[in-house]
Design a protein around this motif. Sequence first.
Motif, PDB file in Angstrom:
ATOM      1  N   LEU A   1      47.544  42.175  55.904  1.00 28.74           N
ATOM      2  CA  LEU A   1      48.712  42.939  55.997  1.00 28.74           C
ATOM      3  C   LEU A   1      48.890  44.365  56.001  1.00 28.74           C
ATOM      4  O   LEU A   1      48.822  44.570  56.674  1.00 28.74           O
ATOM      5  CB  LEU A   1      49.483  42.199  55.459  1.00 28.74           C
ATOM      6  CG  LEU A   1      50.454  41.577  56.012  1.00 28.74           C
ATOM      7  CD1 LEU A   1      51.146  40.439  55.227  1.00 28.74           C
ATOM      8  CD2 LEU A   1      50.743  40.660  57.439  1.00 28.74           C
ATOM      9  N   ILE A   2      47.875  44.639  54.944  1.00 27.89           N
ATOM     10  CA  ILE A   2      47.937  45.635  54.923  1.00 27.89           C
ATOM     11  C   ILE A   2      46.410  46.682  55.816  1.00 27.89           C
ATOM     12  O   ILE A   2      46.704  47.784  55.662  1.00 27.89           O
ATOM     13  CB  ILE A   2      47.767  46.876  53.056  1.00 27.89           C
ATOM     14  CG1 ILE A   2      48.432  46.427  52.022  1.00 27.89           C
ATOM     15  CG2 ILE A   2      46.503  47.808  53.020  1.00 27.89           C
ATOM     16  CD1 ILE A   2      48.149  46.598  50.665  1.00 27.89           C
ATOM     17  N   ASN A   3      45.709  45.435  55.536  1.00 27.21           N
ATOM     18  CA  ASN A   3      44.661  46.358  56.603  1.00 27.21           C
ATOM     19  C   ASN A   3      44.703  46.223  57.792  1.00 27.21           C
ATOM     20  O   ASN A   3      44.506  46.998  58.647  1.00 27.21           O
ATOM     21  CB  ASN A   3      43.226  45.335  56.172  1.00 27.21           C
ATOM     22  CG  ASN A   3      42.206  45.828  56.938  1.00 27.21           C
ATOM     23  OD1 ASN A   3      42.194  46.523  57.488  1.00 27.21           O
ATOM     24  ND2 ASN A   3      41.256  43.879  57.493  1.00 27.21           N
TER      25      ASN A   3
ATOM     26  N   LEU B   1      45.688  50.578  59.965  1.00 27.15           N
ATOM     27  CA  LEU B   1      44.703  50.412  61.128  1.00 27.15           C
ATOM     28  C   LEU B   1      44.961  50.343  62.290  1.00 27.15           C
ATOM     29  O   LEU B   1      44.777  51.632  63.062  1.00 27.15           O
ATOM     30  CB  LEU B   1      42.884  49.300  61.076  1.00 27.15           C
ATOM     31  CG  LEU B   1      42.522  48.602  60.353  1.00 27.15           C
ATOM     32  CD1 LEU B   1      41.648  47.751  60.812  1.00 27.15           C
ATOM     33  CD2 LEU B   1      41.340  50.291  60.479  1.00 27.15           C
ATOM     34  N   GLU B   2      46.161  49.965  62.890  1.00 28.71           N
ATOM     35  CA  GLU B   2      46.994  50.053  64.212  1.00 28.71           C
ATOM     36  C   GLU B   2      47.864  51.031  63.484  1.00 28.71           C
ATOM     37  O   GLU B   2      47.789  52.149  64.800  1.00 28.71           O
ATOM     38  CB  GLU B   2      48.063  48.900  64.115  1.00 28.71           C
ATOM     39  CG  GLU B   2      47.686  47.671  64.411  1.00 28.71           C
ATOM     40  CD  GLU B   2      46.637  47.955  65.330  1.00 28.71           C
ATOM     41  OE1 GLU B   2      47.699  48.047  66.684  1.00 28.71           O
ATOM     42  OE2 GLU B   2      45.588  47.254  65.877  1.00 28.71           O
TER      43      GLU B   2
ATOM     44  N   PRO C   1      45.405  57.030  56.841  1.00 29.23           N
ATOM     45  CA  PRO C   1      45.385  55.376  57.264  1.00 29.23           C
ATOM     46  C   PRO C   1      44.019  54.740  56.951  1.00 29.23           C
ATOM     47  O   PRO C   1      44.542  53.359  56.341  1.00 29.23           O
ATOM     48  CB  PRO C   1      45.993  54.836  58.225  1.00 29.23           C
ATOM     49  CG  PRO C   1      46.735  56.751  58.731  1.00 29.23           C
ATOM     50  CD  PRO C   1      46.130  57.401  57.752  1.00 29.23           C
ATOM     51  N   THR C   2      43.148  55.162  57.591  1.00 26.39           N
ATOM     52  CA  THR C   2      41.628  54.187  57.634  1.00 26.39           C
ATOM     53  C   THR C   2      41.545  53.912  56.135  1.00 26.39           C
ATOM     54  O   THR C   2      40.995  52.604  56.086  1.00 26.39           O
ATOM     55  CB  THR C   2      41.137  54.938  58.361  1.00 26.39           C
ATOM     56  OG1 THR C   2      41.387  54.845  59.441  1.00 26.39           O
ATOM     57  CG2 THR C   2      39.788  54.391  58.792  1.00 26.39           C
ATOM     58  N   LEU C   3      41.782  54.955  55.285  1.00 27.07           N
ATOM     59  CA  LEU C   3      41.282  54.792  54.035  1.00 27.07           C
ATOM     60  C   LEU C   3      41.913  53.660  53.355  1.00 27.07           C
ATOM     61  O   LEU C   3      41.503  52.741  52.345  1.00 27.07           O
ATOM     62  CB  LEU C   3      41.320  56.150  53.339  1.00 27.07           C
ATOM     63  CG  LEU C   3      40.352  56.818  53.748  1.00 27.07           C
ATOM     64  CD1 LEU C   3      40.265  58.797  53.308  1.00 27.07           C
ATOM     65  CD2 LEU C   3      39.176  57.011  54.492  1.00 27.07           C
ATOM     66  N   ILE C   4      43.375  53.674  53.622  1.00 31.01           N
ATOM     67  CA  ILE C   4      44.546  52.372  53.007  1.00 31.01           C
ATOM     68  C   ILE C   4      43.922  51.015  53.635  1.00 31.01           C
ATOM     69  O   ILE C   4      44.194  49.944  53.067  1.00 31.01           O
ATOM     70  CB  ILE C   4      45.215  53.226  52.822  1.00 31.01           C
ATOM     71  CG1 ILE C   4      45.658  53.779  52.440  1.00 31.01           C
ATOM     72  CG2 ILE C   4      46.646  52.039  52.902  1.00 31.01           C
ATOM     73  CD1 ILE C   4      47.348  54.884  52.766  1.00 31.01           C
ATOM     74  N   ALA C   5      43.733  51.462  54.779  1.00 31.52           N
ATOM     75  CA  ALA C   5      43.077  49.983  55.503  1.00 31.52           C
ATOM     76  C   ALA C   5      42.132  49.119  55.478  1.00 31.52           C
ATOM     77  O   ALA C   5      41.865  48.260  54.572  1.00 31.52           O
ATOM     78  CB  ALA C   5      42.345  50.680  57.276  1.00 31.52           C
ATOM     79  N   PHE C   6      41.275  50.404  55.188  1.00 34.84           N
ATOM     80  CA  PHE C   6      39.740  49.472  54.486  1.00 34.84           C
ATOM     81  C   PHE C   6      39.707  48.925  52.590  1.00 34.84           C
ATOM     82  O   PHE C   6      39.067  48.533  52.276  1.00 34.84           O
ATOM     83  CB  PHE C   6      38.739  50.699  54.559  1.00 34.84           C
ATOM     84  CG  PHE C   6      36.771  50.637  54.799  1.00 34.84           C
ATOM     85  CD1 PHE C   6      37.010  49.462  56.091  1.00 34.84           C
ATOM     86  CD2 PHE C   6      36.209  50.973  54.234  1.00 34.84           C
ATOM     87  CE1 PHE C   6      35.531  49.188  56.382  1.00 34.84           C
ATOM     88  CE2 PHE C   6      34.209  51.123  54.299  1.00 34.84           C
ATOM     89  CZ  PHE C   6      34.703  49.924  54.931  1.00 34.84           C
TER      90      PHE C   6
END
Length: 392
Positions: free
Chosen positions: A370-372, A376-377, A206-211
Amino acid sequence: MASLLLAVIYLIFMSLGLPDSLLGAGWPTMHKAFGVSSSYAGYVSMTIAFMTIISALLSPKLIQKVHTKWIVAVSISLTVAGLLGFSLSSAYFMLFLFAVPYGLGAGAIDAAVNHYVANNYSGAVMNFLHCFYGVGAVISPNIMAAALKHARWNEGYRWTSYMQIGILIVVILSFSLWKKNESATEEEKTAAKGIRETLKAPGVLPTLIAFFGYCAGEATCFLWTSSYFAGTKEGLSKELVASFASLIFGGLMAGRIISGLVSNKLGDKKLIRFGILVEFVGIMLVFASPNNYVLAAIGFVTIGCGMGPVYPAIQHMAPSKFGKEYSASAIGLQMASAYVGTTFMPMVFGILQEKFGIWIMPWYILFFMLINFGFLELSNKLAKRKSLAAEP
């Protein structure tokens, strides 16, 4: 002498920011001169970013074999060649030829200087280092604006190359200052996890998608802000439109200075949440200014301020969030996802705005914001569960 070397390092990072905002600032005029669609900026930007990825991937081996000062000198020379090449380009296809040295130089500087500072200076120095990137990125759109007012867009690239040459001379003259830290210390060997294992760690994906989402929004602002004003606000001079490319960079610089001062009190998670909230306010200001370019300009500066702390905070929290054994691979994967967002999503926006209109830009930024935030959450919750499960 140590403070003098530090000043040189800050100047080097300023040089890294100088070329990055020129294309966005000059493109509203450049694409007409070349007789191509406005969306074609994305292809040039993607080529530069792709070459940056290559040099960044090669940098670890270079750092092991070549001293940082030589990597910096050669890299700045490459960016000078790219800038001069852009200034001499008389046809669109020529930009792709000179995008090769343009991008190769940037990636190596970024990786090498960050590595050098991380091993020889405090965390505070690292935080403020990225502010100087913003200084360079704010200066160059104004150079382009002056060129459009008094000469041609080509001169904007040529004048910027002269600044890079001046910085290169300073770097060469400072070679003797680097001797103090010339012998690299061996990194401690730990039970570091590989990429496959790291991808399976709770919260990493999820962090990779957020970044990716963060960098997609940021890079879109870098390239298309001037074009947004040119396409939605009537009666603006071309030099004023070009100068608007510096809005997002100025906001980023201010946001990182402020976050550097308060980060120890707030912590990475709160800093990111507050930054995203400020970014949202900026997007709303852009929505609220269909005919008011001043309010829209304030909105883009606010967006930049909000984005400012997000990138460094995500990177900084990796060891505590995932564990030291995962941090090296996690940070590497984060950089890879960042480059994907930077490379492809401004081009995607170029295609979309060609079909629907440049007015969709704040919606596009909002989508990636919003994706970020959302991923991240999710990442924080998954990482927290892992931490609680590991407690006796």
